[in-house]
Design an enzyme around this catalytic site. Sequence first.
Site, PDB file in Angstrom:
ATOM      1  N   ARG A 162       0.729  -1.118  -0.038  1.00 27.24           N
ATOM      2  CA  ARG A 162      -0.015  -0.109   0.132  1.00 27.24           C
ATOM      3  C   ARG A 162       0.901   1.269   0.132  1.00 27.24           C
ATOM      4  NH1 ARG A 162      -4.941   2.200  -0.811  1.00 27.24           N
ATOM      5  NH2 ARG A 162      -5.942   3.091   0.737  1.00 27.24           N
ATOM      6  N   THR A 437      -8.870   1.151  -9.906  1.00 27.07           N
ATOM      7  CA  THR A 437      -8.479   0.096  -9.201  1.00 27.07           C
ATOM      8  C   THR A 437      -8.400  -1.181 -10.196  1.00 27.07           C
ATOM      9  OG1 THR A 437      -9.067   0.906  -6.915  1.00 27.07           O
ATOM     10  CG2 THR A 437      -8.452  -1.639  -7.121  1.00 27.07           C
ATOM     11  N   THR A 455      -3.910  -0.589  -7.289  1.00 26.89           N
ATOM     12  CA  THR A 455      -4.722   0.487  -7.592  1.00 26.89           C
ATOM     13  C   THR A 455      -3.718   2.175  -7.500  1.00 26.89           C
ATOM     14  OG1 THR A 455      -6.397   1.785  -6.556  1.00 26.89           O
ATOM     15  CG2 THR A 455      -4.909   1.077  -4.977  1.00 26.89           C
ATOM     16  N   VAL A 456      -4.089   2.963  -8.248  1.00 25.36           N
ATOM     17  CA  VAL A 456      -3.720   4.467  -8.332  1.00 25.36           C
ATOM     18  C   VAL A 456      -4.884   5.180  -7.553  1.00 25.36           C
ATOM     19  CG1 VAL A 456      -2.090   4.346 -10.057  1.00 25.36           C
ATOM     20  CG2 VAL A 456      -4.322   4.776 -10.458  1.00 25.36           C
ATOM     21  N   ASN A 457      -5.842   4.815  -6.958  1.00 29.14           N
ATOM     22  CA  ASN A 457      -6.997   5.317  -6.202  1.00 29.14           C
ATOM     23  C   ASN A 457      -8.108   6.010  -7.355  1.00 29.14           C
ATOM     24  OD1 ASN A 457      -8.230   5.566  -3.894  1.00 29.14           O
ATOM     25  ND2 ASN A 457      -7.575   7.663  -3.725  1.00 29.14           N
ATOM     26  N   GLU A 476      -3.240   8.694  -3.463  1.00 28.36           N
ATOM     27  CA  GLU A 476      -3.892   7.784  -2.381  1.00 28.36           C
ATOM     28  C   GLU A 476      -3.999   8.643  -1.098  1.00 28.36           C
ATOM     29  OE1 GLU A 476      -5.544   4.713  -1.971  1.00 28.36           O
ATOM     30  OE2 GLU A 476      -3.883   4.389  -3.564  1.00 28.36           O
ATOM     31  N   ASP A 479      -7.276   8.965   0.579  1.00 27.79           N
ATOM     32  CA  ASP A 479      -7.966   7.585   1.598  1.00 27.79           C
ATOM     33  C   ASP A 479      -7.606   7.842   2.995  1.00 27.79           C
ATOM     34  OD1 ASP A 479      -9.036   6.649  -0.377  1.00 27.79           O
ATOM     35  OD2 ASP A 479      -7.969   4.755  -0.410  1.00 27.79           O
TER      36      ASP A 479
END
Length: 648
Positions: A162, A437, A455-457, A476, A479
Amino acid sequence: MAAPGGGLQGPLLGAAGTASQDGDRTPRGRRSSRPWTALAIAAALLALAGVLLFLNSSPGDAGAGAGADAAHSEVAGGAGAPRRRGSRHEVESTAGAAAADDARCSEVGAAALRAGGHAVDAAVAAALCLGVVHPMSSGLGGGAFVVVRDAASGDALAFDARETAPAAATPDMYASDPTKKYKGALAIGVPGELAGLHAAWSRYGRLPWRDLVAPAIRLARDGYEIVAYVARALKQSEADVLADPGLRAVFAPSGTRVLAAGETCWNPALADTLERVAEEGPAGLYGAGAGASVGDKLARDVAAAGGVMTVEDLKGYKVEVSQAMRADALGFTFLGMPPPSSGTVGLAMMLNVLGGYKSLEFLKGFLGVHRLIEAIKHMLATRMGLGDPAFVNVAGDVAEMLSPALTDKVRHRIVDNTTFPPGYYLPRWRQLDDHGTSHLCVVDGDRNAAAVTTTVNYYFGAKVLSPSTGIVLNNEMDDFSVPAAGGRTPPVGQLPPAPANFIAPGKRPLSSMTPLIILKDGQLAGVVGGSGGTNIIATVLQVFLNHFVVGMDPLAAVQNPRVYHKLIPNVVTYEDETVASGEVIALSEEAKAFLEERGHRLKSTDSGAVCQFIVQQLPETPASGGTVVRGRLTAVSDPRKDGSPAGL
């Protein structure tokens, strides 16, 4: 098959009641029992190289599934040969399978399996491929969760790659301009995907690293066809793509419009980056390579765009490796990611809530939809205490979410004839929104399994592409939770921020990504995961129930229309979309009426979450101890993204 009245129907939601830094060294870890002679290795490399011909011959056909079918036909006839079941979104095989968002990348994964590779080899090659052809969703500028199970030992590891907050990040860094939290260079977290893929390969890989990177290099260098789903994402993001010099140069070369479906895209800077990565492994990106690294260039581009991520942040990035989280529900064992993922524990909590009813027959009717929505809302409200375990003690929250006491309490708070406002569910959690994602599933001939969500968000992440590296960068940081401005109570309709998920240097944000490996009686039963932000957990839940509880076949379990909820706003989102094949995926009018009678506010979406799924057929009588079952595999790539799986 489209149902009468304009929608796919099924038992759950239908009308009739119905997830070494040295790139050239030999990987550590477990080995195949097969001897690797020089001749065998040469044959393996030739087999993997064959995928390059596949990619070069007809990228358009590959994107639509036809090229993949042609590749399968070349190996048809053997005992383990794959076969289609009337849909390009599904394939059967006894020898191994890969299911990704894109047919080209599924085939890249299958080619690695044909070359004698481990499931992780296939997952690495497919993930790097996706980072090129689906750049709005994943790539070297993002992060990933990887779950791997070794069939022989039963051991399962979780690789947390992550993204992390840069060293200069602070909880109040967006106070003056909240939009910079999700758009622009300040939204960029330290990427981890490459480090995570390499860490998994270092443990399990059988094939040379450079050969796994080769298909992605070829696609970026020689060009690839833009498929319909990518074209739609580009169109939705057109203003942002045109506004960023890096994105514009790659995805809008005319300078006035983004590329359309059927057009060819090149990313030579990314090809150069991948060449460096193929030679040096993660060292090429994370700052320890010879000469100026890719990371140096990346950090300079981020700084020029106004971001705070530095080359020191890249050098300090570490993959967190742990035992996969194990959770039991409905007679199955789920192997997934521990926090900061809320997927494994959230899914198990909801399954235990639903499994506590006297019978599961309600899942075949509309009452099952209502109870499922209520379980989702309670789960979202309960997971607010989760965060990065390196910064927050989450053991108590995880134990509570899995406890019979809590699931019994939640079940008793579900009322069959009504729903409630958000306050009823005790909300304390800040919702996530990571649509950019991708998920892929792989099972090899030894029944080793890998589930990878990357993912790249948001679509195209921070809407920034590093011109000197060709890398699309994540957003990210969005988030994370942030304190309410001035310490004030959030406006009506917004959830309070979650302190457990506040920004701190090096911290990883809470995630909905849910890569899972499913066991039954100790044997591999399935691999699943999804993309679609907060909707991922609900998607995996519904696909699991559709197949393993309701009894739908794997493709129908994935195709069946789904419902989603984010707690706030207090609205049920239901699917109503026509996918690329022309099929309609839509919740039935009867189901909608049933929910409205119970007070649910409904809103349609033409962009549902996406799921990949591999199922293994198991014998009715459990296998004796130590025996690894090698049953028929059925792999499904979600029609919503027009994906196509590949088998051996």
